[in-house]
Each structure stands twice: as structure tokens, then as C-alpha cells.
Design a protein around this motif. Structure first.
Motif, PDB file in Angstrom:
ATOM      1  N   VAL A  79       0.807  -1.207   0.101  1.00 18.18           N
ATOM      2  CA  VAL A  79       0.187   0.035  -0.112  1.00 18.18           C
ATOM      3  C   VAL A  79       0.983   1.228  -0.101  1.00 18.18           C
ATOM      4  O   VAL A  79       0.703   2.381  -0.746  1.00 18.18           O
ATOM      5  N   ALA A  80       2.111   1.396   0.782  1.00 16.82           N
ATOM      6  CA  ALA A  80       2.831   2.515   0.894  1.00 16.82           C
ATOM      7  C   ALA A  80       3.421   2.581  -0.346  1.00 16.82           C
ATOM      8  O   ALA A  80       3.661   3.837  -0.797  1.00 16.82           O
ATOM      9  N   LEU A  81       3.857   1.598  -1.182  1.00 14.96           N
ATOM     10  CA  LEU A  81       4.634   1.721  -2.491  1.00 14.96           C
ATOM     11  C   LEU A  81       3.651   2.261  -3.424  1.00 14.96           C
ATOM     12  O   LEU A  81       4.108   3.237  -4.195  1.00 14.96           O
ATOM     13  N   ILE A  82       2.604   1.742  -3.635  1.00 11.03           N
ATOM     14  CA  ILE A  82       1.716   2.362  -4.515  1.00 11.03           C
ATOM     15  C   ILE A  82       1.234   3.868  -4.234  1.00 11.03           C
ATOM     16  O   ILE A  82       1.316   4.621  -4.999  1.00 11.03           O
ATOM     17  N   GLY A  83       0.729   4.289  -2.924  1.00 11.54           N
ATOM     18  CA  GLY A  83       0.747   5.572  -2.459  1.00 11.54           C
ATOM     19  C   GLY A  83       1.777   6.580  -2.546  1.00 11.54           C
ATOM     20  O   GLY A  83       1.707   7.521  -3.251  1.00 11.54           O
ATOM     21  N   LEU A  84       3.046   6.017  -2.720  1.00 11.14           N
ATOM     22  CA  LEU A  84       4.240   6.881  -3.025  1.00 11.14           C
ATOM     23  C   LEU A  84       4.307   7.148  -4.377  1.00 11.14           C
ATOM     24  O   LEU A  84       4.866   8.144  -4.848  1.00 11.14           O
ATOM     25  N   VAL A  85       3.923   6.160  -5.146  1.00 15.37           N
ATOM     26  CA  VAL A  85       3.960   6.533  -6.647  1.00 15.37           C
ATOM     27  C   VAL A  85       3.086   7.785  -6.997  1.00 15.37           C
ATOM     28  O   VAL A  85       3.543   8.663  -7.791  1.00 15.37           O
ATOM     29  N   PHE A  86       2.061   7.695  -6.491  1.00 16.33           N
ATOM     30  CA  PHE A  86       0.868   9.039  -6.544  1.00 16.33           C
ATOM     31  C   PHE A  86       1.584   9.935  -6.142  1.00 16.33           C
ATOM     32  O   PHE A  86       1.462  11.082  -6.550  1.00 16.33           O
ATOM     33  N   VAL A  87       2.123   9.965  -4.974  1.00 16.22           N
ATOM     34  CA  VAL A  87       2.843  11.163  -4.371  1.00 16.22           C
ATOM     35  C   VAL A  87       3.951  11.818  -5.210  1.00 16.22           C
ATOM     36  O   VAL A  87       4.051  12.885  -5.225  1.00 16.22           O
ATOM     37  N   VAL A  88       4.685  11.016  -5.661  1.00 19.51           N
ATOM     38  CA  VAL A  88       5.988  11.311  -6.473  1.00 19.51           C
ATOM     39  C   VAL A  88       5.275  11.908  -7.838  1.00 19.51           C
ATOM     40  O   VAL A  88       5.730  13.124  -8.220  1.00 19.51           O
ATOM     41  N   LEU A  89       4.224  11.485  -8.377  1.00 21.44           N
ATOM     42  CA  LEU A  89       3.628  12.103  -9.719  1.00 21.44           C
ATOM     43  C   LEU A  89       2.985  13.397  -9.289  1.00 21.44           C
ATOM     44  O   LEU A  89       2.745  14.309 -10.248  1.00 21.44           O
ATOM     45  N   TYR A  90       2.306  13.511  -8.202  1.00 25.18           N
ATOM     46  CA  TYR A  90       1.410  14.403  -7.964  1.00 25.18           C
ATOM     47  C   TYR A  90       1.753  15.503  -6.811  1.00 25.18           C
ATOM     48  O   TYR A  90       1.014  16.244  -6.384  1.00 25.18           O
ATOM     49  N   SER A  91       2.878  15.169  -6.359  1.00 30.90           N
ATOM     50  CA  SER A  91       3.356  16.147  -5.037  1.00 30.90           C
ATOM     51  C   SER A  91       3.310  17.613  -5.063  1.00 30.90           C
ATOM     52  O   SER A  91       2.970  18.447  -4.533  1.00 30.90           O
ATOM     53  N   HIS A  92       3.637  17.837  -6.549  1.00 33.99           N
ATOM     54  CA  HIS A  92       3.889  19.248  -6.895  1.00 33.99           C
ATOM     55  C   HIS A  92       2.226  20.051  -6.959  1.00 33.99           C
ATOM     56  O   HIS A  92       2.381  21.328  -6.815  1.00 33.99           O
ATOM     57  N   LYS A  93       1.279  19.201  -6.769  1.00 31.58           N
ATOM     58  CA  LYS A  93      -0.070  19.672  -6.758  1.00 31.58           C
ATOM     59  C   LYS A  93      -0.643  19.845  -5.227  1.00 31.58           C
ATOM     60  O   LYS A  93      -1.902  20.004  -5.254  1.00 31.58           O
ATOM     61  N   SER A  94       0.178  19.449  -4.475  1.00 31.15           N
ATOM     62  CA  SER A  94      -0.316  19.398  -3.016  1.00 31.15           C
ATOM     63  C   SER A  94       0.856  19.899  -2.179  1.00 31.15           C
ATOM     64  O   SER A  94       1.712  20.193  -2.784  1.00 31.15           O
ATOM     65  N   VAL A  95       0.384  20.185  -0.996  1.00 30.53           N
ATOM     66  CA  VAL A  95       1.179  21.086   0.090  1.00 30.53           C
ATOM     67  C   VAL A  95       1.812  19.910   0.968  1.00 30.53           C
ATOM     68  O   VAL A  95       0.926  19.091   1.642  1.00 30.53           O
ATOM     69  N   ALA A  96       3.206  19.778   1.244  1.00 31.30           N
ATOM     70  CA  ALA A  96       3.588  19.020   2.274  1.00 31.30           C
ATOM     71  C   ALA A  96       3.289  18.879   3.395  1.00 31.30           C
ATOM     72  O   ALA A  96       3.046  17.890   4.208  1.00 31.30           O
ATOM     73  N   ARG A  97       2.623  20.194   4.051  1.00 27.64           N
ATOM     74  CA  ARG A  97       2.064  20.457   5.186  1.00 27.64           C
ATOM     75  C   ARG A  97       0.780  19.625   5.377  1.00 27.64           C
ATOM     76  O   ARG A  97       0.599  18.861   6.327  1.00 27.64           O
ATOM     77  N   VAL A  98       0.000  19.591   4.523  1.00 29.35           N
ATOM     78  CA  VAL A  98      -1.472  18.900   4.356  1.00 29.35           C
ATOM     79  C   VAL A  98      -0.935  17.350   4.373  1.00 29.35           C
ATOM     80  O   VAL A  98      -1.675  16.862   5.144  1.00 29.35           O
ATOM     81  N   ARG A  99       0.220  16.993   3.533  1.00 31.88           N
ATOM     82  CA  ARG A  99       0.145  15.637   3.392  1.00 31.88           C
ATOM     83  C   ARG A  99       0.587  14.836   4.761  1.00 31.88           C
ATOM     84  O   ARG A  99       0.247  13.937   5.101  1.00 31.88           O
ATOM     85  N   ILE A 100       1.531  15.631   5.476  1.00 31.52           N
ATOM     86  CA  ILE A 100       2.105  15.149   6.681  1.00 31.52           C
ATOM     87  C   ILE A 100       1.105  15.371   7.904  1.00 31.52           C
ATOM     88  O   ILE A 100       0.739  14.194   8.593  1.00 31.52           O
ATOM     89  N   ASN A 101       0.110  16.243   7.807  1.00 29.26           N
ATOM     90  CA  ASN A 101      -1.006  16.170   8.929  1.00 29.26           C
ATOM     91  C   ASN A 101      -2.069  15.183   8.787  1.00 29.26           C
ATOM     92  O   ASN A 101      -2.380  14.363   9.538  1.00 29.26           O
ATOM     93  N   VAL A 102      -2.356  14.962   7.386  1.00 27.62           N
ATOM     94  CA  VAL A 102      -3.266  14.033   7.095  1.00 27.62           C
ATOM     95  C   VAL A 102      -2.685  12.643   7.256  1.00 27.62           C
ATOM     96  O   VAL A 102      -3.302  11.637   8.056  1.00 27.62           O
ATOM     97  N   GLY A 103      -1.446  12.472   6.964  1.00 26.30           N
ATOM     98  CA  GLY A 103      -1.066  11.183   7.328  1.00 26.30           C
ATOM     99  C   GLY A 103      -0.859  10.677   8.699  1.00 26.30           C
ATOM    100  O   GLY A 103      -1.077   9.495   9.124  1.00 26.30           O
ATOM    101  N   MET A 104      -0.502  11.805   9.426  1.00 21.54           N
ATOM    102  CA  MET A 104      -0.198  11.459  11.066  1.00 21.54           C
ATOM    103  C   MET A 104      -1.556  11.108  11.507  1.00 21.54           C
ATOM    104  O   MET A 104      -1.778  10.548  12.573  1.00 21.54           O
ATOM    105  N   VAL A 105      -2.798  11.761  11.115  1.00 20.01           N
ATOM    106  CA  VAL A 105      -4.022  11.481  11.657  1.00 20.01           C
ATOM    107  C   VAL A 105      -4.425  10.009  11.199  1.00 20.01           C
ATOM    108  O   VAL A 105      -5.044   9.467  12.024  1.00 20.01           O
ATOM    109  N   ILE A 106      -4.082   9.593  10.065  1.00 24.57           N
ATOM    110  CA  ILE A 106      -4.459   8.343   9.700  1.00 24.57           C
ATOM    111  C   ILE A 106      -3.545   7.330  10.412  1.00 24.57           C
ATOM    112  O   ILE A 106      -4.053   6.200  10.895  1.00 24.57           O
ATOM    113  N   PHE A 107      -2.313   7.716  11.017  1.00 24.37           N
ATOM    114  CA  PHE A 107      -1.517   6.686  11.977  1.00 24.37           C
ATOM    115  C   PHE A 107      -2.258   6.649  13.173  1.00 24.37           C
ATOM    116  O   PHE A 107      -2.400   5.431  13.635  1.00 24.37           O
ATOM    117  N   THR A 108      -2.790   7.791  13.547  1.00 22.93           N
ATOM    118  CA  THR A 108      -3.084   7.597  14.846  1.00 22.93           C
ATOM    119  C   THR A 108      -4.850   6.748  14.840  1.00 22.93           C
ATOM    120  O   THR A 108      -4.955   6.082  15.874  1.00 22.93           O
TER     121      THR A 108
END
Length: 415
Positions: A79-108
Motif C-alpha cells: 500500500v505504501a509503495l502504491i501510494g508513494l508512486v502517486f505522491v511522486v507524480l502529484y506532489s507538486h499539486k499538493s502541500v507537504a504540510r497537508v500531506r504530513i498532517n493527514v498522514g499522521m491523523v491516519i496513523f493515529t
């Protein structure tokens, strides 16, 4: 491709000039708050995964007919590998701060599911495999969180001076040590029976949830720190200089040029993680046993591995191998762990005792920590400043590729 390389060369020179011009203007880090923040970000990246694999005693008791750690590894990493492919391709269309916050909430949320499941459904009963399916779902959530958080944290650290990348990778190592200590303490304070095992696991996950919440708070306060604001200002200046062109955007030629520039580091990370995950934790927790330490054996091995992994990452703050070929040779050299650990299973009697297994496990952790840190510290500096964040995501994608391959190779110990 030729044009991309030329443009990247110009950008790299510009980045070096910007770095030289601003090096003496970098604000101080009062009380090392930025360093501490990135350290805890590193902890938050790997804390959930380490919590799940270090609770193998609990999961193996509740679900005795499963290869817990190996199933967890495959589910999480794919799952992480598939997700990272999308992040590599589309990270310039999102903000790192949003990705980190959303990801940490998912962890919790993923961590919260385990004690809620135990209290509401499992209640200490053995063999309720519907609960195992939900637990694997939590691992899948962790994989999604990994895709959002880890690459973004490495990318953000890559935009800062090297000591903050070292802080983040030290946090990666500290996550394992912290979790191992948490598991030992929570396991020790309750009776060593089925009910005590269940109580200790619930407390263990509750402590992990609290640490994740702390990581979220610290990260969101980091935007106010002088060092972070300084480099954010540099990024904004470069954005203005790029005019209408999207800052950090990548076409295929630019993406391949970045990969070409960091390929030796990326390949090294793949090798490191293939070797490590094909041995740890599955071999350590399921294939070797001790009449002396009994069910504490896997806990002690995991703890020792994580301590030496942290020591290896800390050593990168003392000395970094500057020559990429030398570092890569070290990554290849770790292949020697395969015949050595095979000897611990099928070799002469002295290799199958506790001491060789413990020594090899600790060396596995030490080399994993140091070589991972070296590759992550050096690689972002090989590209232009505007691509440092994207490079971090690419490196983590290669890392997870190695982990995914390693999680599959781990099954050959069973065969």
C-alpha cells in the motif's frame, strides 16, 4: 533529456549560490527546537509500524495460525509503495504540510483501532480471525500514512541544512528503540498470563497514540521556528524568480534527470532495505527460539536491533562517508548477512546458539542505521534546491521498493 540536464545544472549552480549567500544568515536554533521537532517527525514516521511489529507477542497469541509479521509487512509495504508512486507524480499539486498532517491523523486512527477492537470484540478470545482482518486493515491504513508522511518529511528535511536530515533519520531509529522500551515496560508491569498480555497491549497502543498526538502538535508549531521560516522565505523567493512556471513541477525528462542524479543513493537504499526486511522482523520473531529467554527472546532481539540502528544513525552526525561509491560498496557488503543468518538456522551448533544470533542482529541494525542515514543525507544535496522535496519523496519510494521486495524474500525462510 539533454535540455533537462542542462537546466538542472543551472538550477544546481543557482541553489549552491543561494546556499552560499545565505549560509551566514541562517538564524540560530534556540534550544535546538527545530532539531528536536525534526527528530520527533522522524519518530512519528516509523512509530506506528514499529508498534505493530513489536506487539507480535500479543497478535501471535490472539491469532495463532497466522504468520503475523510477514503478513503485516506485505500489506503495509505494498500500500505504501502504491501510494508513494502517486505522491511522486502529484506532489507538486499538493502541500507537504497537508500531506504530513493527514498522514499522521491516519496513523493515529490505525493505532486506535487495535485497543478498540480488543475491548469491543476480541476481549481476550483466541482465534477470532475477523478481528485479524480488521487488524490488517489497520496495517493498510499505516501504509497509506507512510506514503503521505515519510517522503514528505524526508523532502522537507532535504531543504534544510544537513543536521536536520540527520535529526529526522535519528528519529527513525529512535522510534524503534522507544517502541521496544514501551513494549518491555508495558509487558513487565502486568502478570505474565493471557489477561496481562491483553492489558499490556492496550496500554502499549494507548501510549503510542499519545506520542502520535504530540508529534502532530510539534509539527504544526514548527512553522513558527526561525530556521523553518528562513528556508521557507528562500523557497518563496525562488518561486517568485520562476515567475509563471510552477515551482518544483516535473515533466518526465526532469523526473528521470533527478533519478539519474541520485541513482547510486536510491539503489543503495533499495539494497539496504531488501536485506534488512528479508531478515527483520520475520526471521527474528518467528524462526529463531531460545530456551533461556523464551517468549522474551523476540522482544530482546528487536530491542537490540533498534538500539544499534539508532546508534548507526547517530554515527552519521559524527562522520559521513562522502564518496557515494564507498557507501554503495557498504550496501552491497550487507549481502553477507544472508549466509550468516542461514547458518543460525541450519549451520553448526555454535551458530544456532543465542550469542551469534544476537551479535548478527545488532550488526544488522548498526549497518542499516548508518548506511540509510548516509544515503538520505547526501542525496538531496545532489539536486537543485527546488527539487529537494521531490527528491526526498523519490528516495522514500525507492526505500519502500526495497522493503516490499524484502517482505517477499522473507517468505523464503519459511520455504
Amino acid at each position: 533529456m539533454g535540455g533537462a540536464v542542462e537546466n538542472s545544472d543551472v538550477d544546481s549552480e543557482t541553489a549552491l549560490l543561494v546556499g552560499a549567500a545565505t549560509a551566514d544568515k541562517i538564524p540560530s536554533d534556540p534550544f535546538n527546537l527545530t532539531y528536536i521537532t525534526y527528530f520527533f517527525l522522524g519518530v512519528g514516521c516509523l512509530l506506528p509500524w514499529n508498534i505493530f511489529i513489536t506487539a507480535v507477542d500479543y497478535f501471535s497469541y490472539i491469532y495463532p495460525e497466522t504468520r503475523v509479521d510477514r503478513i503485516f509487512a506485505v500489506a503495509n509495504l505494498l500500500v505504501a509503495l502504491i501510494g508513494l508512486v502517486f505522491v511522486v507524480l502529484y506532489s507538486h499539486k499538493s502541500v507537504a504540510r497537508v500531506r504530513i498532517n493527514v498522514g499522521m491523523v491516519i496513523f493515529t486512527v490505525a493505532l486506535l483501532l487495535v485497543p478498540v477492537l480488543d475491548l469491543s470484540y476480541i476481549r481476550g478470545r483466541v482465534g477470532l480471525y475477523n478481528g485479524f482482518h480488521v487488524t490488517v486493515g489497520s496495517i493498510v491504513l499505516c501504509g497509506a500514512g507512510d506514503a503521505l508522511v515519510q517522503g514528505s518529511v524526508v523532502g522537507c528535511a532535504g531543504e534544510l541544512p544537513e543536521r536536520y536530515m540527520q535529526a529526522a533519520v535519528s528519529g527513525f531509529g529512535a522510534a524503534g528503540v522507544l517502541v521496544a522500551v514501551m513494549r518491555i515496560v508495558t509487558k513487565a508491569i502486568y502478570p505474565q498470563d493471557a489477561h496481562g498480555l491483553r492489558q499490556s497491549a492496550n496500554l502499549y497502543f494507548a501510549v503510542g497514540i499519545c506520542i502520535m498526538i504530540l508529534c502532530i502538535v510539534l509539527y504544526n508549531l514548527a512553522a513558527m521556528l526561525p530556521v523553518v521560516k528562513h528556508f521557507e522565505s528562500i523557497k518563496n523567493q525562488e518561486k517568485e524568480e520562476h515567475g509563471g512556471r510552477l515551482f518544483g513541477s516535473m515533466d518526465k525528462s526532469t523526473l528521470w534527470d533527478i533519478i539519474n542524479r541520485v541513482k547510486i543513493y536510491a539503489t543503495g537504499l533499495v539494497l539496504i532495505n531488501v536485506v534488512t526486511l528479508s531478515i527483520f522482523p520475520g526471521f527474528i520473531t518467528e524462526d529463531v527460539h531460545s530456551e533461556i529467554f523464551k517468549d522474551w527472546y523476540s522482544t530482546l532481539l528487536i530491542t537490540g536491533y533498534n538500539v544499534f540502528d539508532l546508534i548507526g544513525k547517530y554515527l552519521s552526525s559524527v562522520y559521513v562517508i562522502e564518496n557515494p561509491k564507498t557507501a554503495f560498496s557498504g550496501c552491497i557488503g550487507r549481502l553477507v548477512f544472508y549466509p550468516l543468518f542461514l547458518g543460525c538456522l541450519h549451520g553448526p551448533e555454535f551458530l544456532r546458539s543465542e550469542v551469534p544470533v544476537i551479535v548478527l542482529t545488532y550488526l544488522l541494525g548498526l549497518t542499516n542505521g548508518y548506511l540509510t542515514a548516509v544515503n538520505l543525507i547526501l542525496a538531496p544535496k545532489a539536486v537543485a534546491f527546488e527539487y529537494a522535496e521531490k527528491t526526498g519523496v523519490i528516495l522514500v519510494l525507492f526505500s519502500f521498493s526495497g522493503l516490499a521486495i524484502g517482505s517477499v524474500v522473507a517468505w523464503f525462510w519459511v520455504i
